[in-house]
Enzyme design. Structure first.
Site, PDB file in Angstrom:
ATOM      1  N   THR A  12      39.971  36.838  32.983  1.00  0.00           N
ATOM      2  CA  THR A  12      38.699  36.820  33.723  1.00  0.00           C
ATOM      3  C   THR A  12      37.898  35.568  33.443  1.00  0.00           C
ATOM      4  OG1 THR A  12      38.468  39.198  33.893  1.00  0.00           O
ATOM      5  CG2 THR A  12      36.435  37.955  33.825  1.00  0.00           C
ATOM      6  N   THR A  85      41.000  39.909  28.784  1.00  0.00           N
ATOM      7  CA  THR A  85      40.613  40.880  27.747  1.00  0.00           C
ATOM      8  C   THR A  85      41.480  42.142  27.756  1.00  0.00           C
ATOM      9  OG1 THR A  85      38.987  41.970  29.169  1.00  0.00           O
ATOM     10  CG2 THR A  85      38.208  40.126  27.798  1.00  0.00           C
ATOM     11  N   ASP A  86      42.135  42.430  28.892  1.00  0.00           N
ATOM     12  CA  ASP A  86      42.793  43.736  29.010  1.00  0.00           C
ATOM     13  C   ASP A  86      43.934  43.944  28.019  1.00  0.00           C
ATOM     14  OD1 ASP A  86      41.002  44.404  30.951  1.00  0.00           O
ATOM     15  OD2 ASP A  86      42.336  43.988  32.640  1.00  0.00           O
TER      16      ASP A  86
END
Ligand code: ASP
Length: 320
Positions: A12, A85-86
């Protein structure tokens, strides 16, 4: 000035709006240009390793990241990896175990909002990451929301909040306050009892991995057939997320899973017990349902997160 290499992988933080939805678009230079303050912290070079949503990151990408650190090791004082971040907790756990004898900082960071969005957390996270990299404390850490977390204790707990990550069963390493990185004395105490796995002087990359590892969340009603099917499909390692302190339904239960556990272990599958609770780890030696599971060959995962267990299992199985 310290020399730090930014290894950009997407996420992101680097994303831009496209017709298909948010996708990584900015390269490493693009990230740095958006935050001029970073050039005041250290000298930064950038390397575009991949441009992926971290959902698409696979174990072979961990190897690429580790090998890049190795290739550039002598040229830089530290490394920042920008990442989605996932799956960041998996990558930070994997790199924590893969980079043996690490004597420089490797700081992973990302953001909940893209750098190009108004009010984004990306500038602050990049500043925390580069400040930590320039500070020089060796090890693999996550930098997020003004905090540093040891790589293998990271868990993502929020899909949206800026304080997305928490350190599980370990104190935070440091906090950035008024531009100064303050190390946490509690973390130093933790390190005395839980030292980093390696202390030699030559960086060594552990990259032999067997990726045939699954995480299974038990639910009441879970069937023996499901575990057998995973074993028959070739699974070699299983992190079993158990209830509470950690146990497996046994002979008192109509859902007795011990036959499937015995089957898996007889086929050489390594089973590690974890807990569905976020904090405090598993304590399989407490209740009969846990002690029996241990007797059947399940290994306790102790205080580790399931992300850390996955990385460790892949390496242990790969190095067998
Ligand atoms: N889907 C994004 C990723 O993990 C989410 C993020 O970076 O926050 O790449």
């Amino acid at each position: 000035m310290k020399k730090i290499l930014l290894i950009a992988t997407g996420g992101t933080i680097a994303s831009v709006q496209t017709e298909k939805g948010m996708m990584p678009g900015l390269d490493g230079e693009g990230l740095i240009e958006h935050v001029p303050a970073l050039r005041e912290i250290c000298h930064i070079d950038t390397l575009e390793l991949m441009k992926l949503d971290s959902t698409n990151i696979q174990p072979e990408h961990w190897v690429k990241m580790a090998r890049t650190v190795e290739d550039q090791y002598d040229k830089y004082d530290g490394f920042v990896i920008s990442h989605g971040t996932d799956t960041m907790a998996f990558t930070s756990s994997a790199l924590y175990y893969m980079l043996e004898n690490l004597n420089k900082p490797v700081i992973i960071t990302g953001s909940q909002l893209s750098l190009t969005e108004e009010g984004s957390d990306a500038p602050d996270n990049l500043i925390t990451a580069f400040t930590a990299a320039a500070k020089g404390r060796p090890g693999v850490y996550l930098a997020f929301y003004g905090r540093l977390i040891q790589g293998n204790t990271v868990k993502k707990l929020h899909t949206e909040a800026f304080y997305a990550f928490k350190s599980i069963n370990a104190p935070e390493v440091a906090e950035l306050k008024d531009g100064v990185l303050k190390f946490n004395p509690e973390y130093d105490k933790y390190l005395e009892e839980n030292p980093h796995p390696s202390t030699g002087d030559k960086l060594r990359i552990r990259d032999k991995m067997d990726t045939r590892v699954v995480v299974v969340d038990l639910v009441p009603g879970y069937k023996n057939e499901y575990i057998r099917a995973l074993v028959d499909a070739g699974c070699r390692g299983m992190v079993l997320n158990l209830f509470g302190s950690g146990g497996i339904p046994g002979v008192e239960s109509p859902g007795n899973l011990l036959p499937a556990i015995d089957y898996a272990i007889s086929k050489g599958v390594k089973i590690v017990g974890a807990t569905q609770c976020i904090n405090d780890g598993v304590h399989m030696d407490r209740y009969e349902v846990g002690i029996t599971a241990l007797k059947h060959g399940v290994i306790s995962g102790g205080m580790l997160t399931s992300e850390a267990m996955v990385a460790r299992l892949m390496l242990e199985l790969g190095e067998k």
